[in-house]
Design a protein around this motif. Sequence first.
Motif, PDB file in Angstrom:
ATOM      1  N   GLY A 107      26.944  35.504  39.866  1.00 32.68           N
ATOM      2  CA  GLY A 107      27.247  34.210  40.442  1.00 32.68           C
ATOM      3  C   GLY A 107      26.046  33.357  40.803  1.00 32.68           C
ATOM      4  O   GLY A 107      26.198  32.245  41.290  1.00 32.68           O
ATOM      5  N   THR A 108      24.834  33.877  40.595  1.00 32.96           N
ATOM      6  CA  THR A 108      23.624  33.150  40.970  1.00 32.96           C
ATOM      7  C   THR A 108      22.540  33.401  39.930  1.00 32.96           C
ATOM      8  O   THR A 108      22.408  34.499  39.423  1.00 32.96           O
ATOM      9  CB  THR A 108      23.111  33.627  42.347  1.00 32.96           C
ATOM     10  OG1 THR A 108      24.157  33.523  43.293  1.00 32.96           O
ATOM     11  CG2 THR A 108      21.945  32.800  42.817  1.00 32.96           C
ATOM     12  N   ASP A 109      21.769  32.374  39.635  1.00 32.69           N
ATOM     13  CA  ASP A 109      20.591  32.521  38.783  1.00 32.69           C
ATOM     14  C   ASP A 109      19.372  32.064  39.569  1.00 32.69           C
ATOM     15  O   ASP A 109      19.437  31.092  40.330  1.00 32.69           O
ATOM     16  CB  ASP A 109      20.703  31.666  37.514  1.00 32.69           C
ATOM     17  CG  ASP A 109      21.715  32.217  36.520  1.00 32.69           C
ATOM     18  OD1 ASP A 109      22.132  33.368  36.662  1.00 32.69           O
ATOM     19  OD2 ASP A 109      22.077  31.473  35.589  1.00 32.69           O
ATOM     20  N   PHE A 110      18.263  32.763  39.380  1.00 37.24           N
ATOM     21  CA  PHE A 110      17.008  32.415  40.026  1.00 37.24           C
ATOM     22  C   PHE A 110      16.013  32.021  38.940  1.00 37.24           C
ATOM     23  O   PHE A 110      15.830  32.755  37.970  1.00 37.24           O
ATOM     24  CB  PHE A 110      16.459  33.599  40.829  1.00 37.24           C
ATOM     25  CG  PHE A 110      17.381  34.052  41.924  1.00 37.24           C
ATOM     26  CD1 PHE A 110      17.303  33.480  43.188  1.00 37.24           C
ATOM     27  CD2 PHE A 110      18.338  35.022  41.690  1.00 37.24           C
ATOM     28  CE1 PHE A 110      18.159  33.886  44.199  1.00 37.24           C
ATOM     29  CE2 PHE A 110      19.201  35.432  42.693  1.00 37.24           C
ATOM     30  CZ  PHE A 110      19.109  34.869  43.955  1.00 37.24           C
ATOM     31  N   PHE A 111      15.404  30.851  39.093  1.00 38.02           N
ATOM     32  CA  PHE A 111      14.461  30.338  38.112  1.00 38.02           C
ATOM     33  C   PHE A 111      13.112  30.074  38.769  1.00 38.02           C
ATOM     34  O   PHE A 111      13.047  29.572  39.899  1.00 38.02           O
ATOM     35  CB  PHE A 111      14.949  29.000  37.534  1.00 38.02           C
ATOM     36  CG  PHE A 111      16.176  29.094  36.692  1.00 38.02           C
ATOM     37  CD1 PHE A 111      16.081  29.318  35.336  1.00 38.02           C
ATOM     38  CD2 PHE A 111      17.429  28.946  37.256  1.00 38.02           C
ATOM     39  CE1 PHE A 111      17.215  29.403  34.544  1.00 38.02           C
ATOM     40  CE2 PHE A 111      18.576  29.026  36.479  1.00 38.02           C
ATOM     41  CZ  PHE A 111      18.469  29.257  35.123  1.00 38.02           C
ATOM     42  N   THR A 112      12.052  30.389  38.038  1.00 39.51           N
ATOM     43  CA  THR A 112      10.708  29.960  38.403  1.00 39.51           C
ATOM     44  C   THR A 112      10.205  29.144  37.224  1.00 39.51           C
ATOM     45  O   THR A 112      10.152  29.647  36.104  1.00 39.51           O
ATOM     46  CB  THR A 112       9.775  31.158  38.666  1.00 39.51           C
ATOM     47  OG1 THR A 112      10.324  31.944  39.725  1.00 39.51           O
ATOM     48  CG2 THR A 112       8.384  30.684  39.039  1.00 39.51           C
ATOM     49  N   LEU A 113       9.881  27.878  37.481  1.00 41.49           N
ATOM     50  CA  LEU A 113       9.513  26.952  36.421  1.00 41.49           C
ATOM     51  C   LEU A 113       8.168  26.305  36.699  1.00 41.49           C
ATOM     52  O   LEU A 113       7.838  26.013  37.847  1.00 41.49           O
ATOM     53  CB  LEU A 113      10.562  25.829  36.320  1.00 41.49           C
ATOM     54  CG  LEU A 113      11.977  26.299  36.029  1.00 41.49           C
ATOM     55  CD1 LEU A 113      12.905  25.769  37.084  1.00 41.49           C
ATOM     56  CD2 LEU A 113      12.402  25.842  34.674  1.00 41.49           C
ATOM     57  N   LEU A 114       7.434  26.066  35.629  1.00 43.51           N
ATOM     58  CA  LEU A 114       6.213  25.265  35.679  1.00 43.51           C
ATOM     59  C   LEU A 114       6.589  23.871  35.195  1.00 43.51           C
ATOM     60  O   LEU A 114       7.064  23.703  34.069  1.00 43.51           O
ATOM     61  CB  LEU A 114       5.127  25.864  34.792  1.00 43.51           C
ATOM     62  CG  LEU A 114       3.841  25.050  34.644  1.00 43.51           C
ATOM     63  CD1 LEU A 114       3.144  24.877  35.990  1.00 43.51           C
ATOM     64  CD2 LEU A 114       2.908  25.721  33.636  1.00 43.51           C
ATOM     65  N   VAL A 115       6.399  22.872  36.049  1.00 42.49           N
ATOM     66  CA  VAL A 115       6.802  21.501  35.739  1.00 42.49           C
ATOM     67  C   VAL A 115       5.557  20.638  35.561  1.00 42.49           C
ATOM     68  O   VAL A 115       4.708  20.564  36.452  1.00 42.49           O
ATOM     69  CB  VAL A 115       7.704  20.926  36.851  1.00 42.49           C
ATOM     70  CG1 VAL A 115       8.116  19.506  36.521  1.00 42.49           C
ATOM     71  CG2 VAL A 115       8.925  21.810  37.055  1.00 42.49           C
ATOM     72  N   ASP A 116       5.469  20.006  34.398  1.00 42.75           N
ATOM     73  CA  ASP A 116       4.366  19.098  34.053  1.00 42.75           C
ATOM     74  C   ASP A 116       2.986  19.737  34.224  1.00 42.75           C
ATOM     75  O   ASP A 116       1.984  19.041  34.391  1.00 42.75           O
ATOM     76  CB  ASP A 116       4.445  17.800  34.857  1.00 42.75           C
ATOM     77  CG  ASP A 116       5.606  16.910  34.414  1.00 42.75           C
ATOM     78  OD1 ASP A 116       6.178  17.170  33.340  1.00 42.75           O
ATOM     79  OD2 ASP A 116       5.934  15.967  35.153  1.00 42.75           O
ATOM     80  N   GLY A 117       2.938  21.055  34.212  1.00 46.95           N
ATOM     81  CA  GLY A 117       1.657  21.754  34.306  1.00 46.95           C
ATOM     82  C   GLY A 117       1.009  21.678  35.666  1.00 46.95           C
ATOM     83  O   GLY A 117      -0.119  22.118  35.837  1.00 46.95           O
ATOM     84  N   LYS A 118       1.729  21.138  36.677  1.00 50.71           N
ATOM     85  CA  LYS A 118       1.116  20.883  37.977  1.00 50.71           C
ATOM     86  C   LYS A 118       1.805  21.553  39.153  1.00 50.71           C
ATOM     87  O   LYS A 118       1.183  21.755  40.186  1.00 50.71           O
ATOM     88  CB  LYS A 118       1.104  19.371  38.254  1.00 50.71           C
ATOM     89  CG  LYS A 118       0.307  18.578  37.272  1.00 50.71           C
ATOM     90  CD  LYS A 118       0.441  17.108  37.559  1.00 50.71           C
ATOM     91  CE  LYS A 118      -0.236  16.290  36.476  1.00 50.71           C
ATOM     92  NZ  LYS A 118      -0.007  14.870  36.642  1.00 50.71           N
TER      93      LYS A 118
END
Length: 126
Positions: free
Chosen positions: A56-67
Amino acid sequence: MRLKGTMTEQAYRAELQRNHDYIFNTEVGTFLRTCIEQVVGRFITAYTLYWIPDDGTDFFTLLVDGKIIICMEIEYEQYSSLQEKGSPKLVDYSSCTTNDYIKGLSKTHRIKFEVAREMCHKDMNQ
């Protein structure tokens, strides 16, 4: 850290590209883009460093615009069928600078991060 074109880097690049394509080229990715915009505002590119699916849940770690690094928790309404996910909802998030994020990363995680950062820079300069 300098990238050397190793097979590990190539494997990470392929994985990161698949996840990038999912975010930017699928209908389901639209929701993820909307969540990113809620956190950072307008952005150009993002790469998923980690995705942990849970019940029921997803965990994301994202790099946004390299910053900036964003960690998001997305929850899904439960359906009667266990195979289906319901409507997604951004439950929680945190963010930090890339400098803060890389402190204490293992070598393999650092390589993946550097590959993602390189890919972000290419996207930003096109």
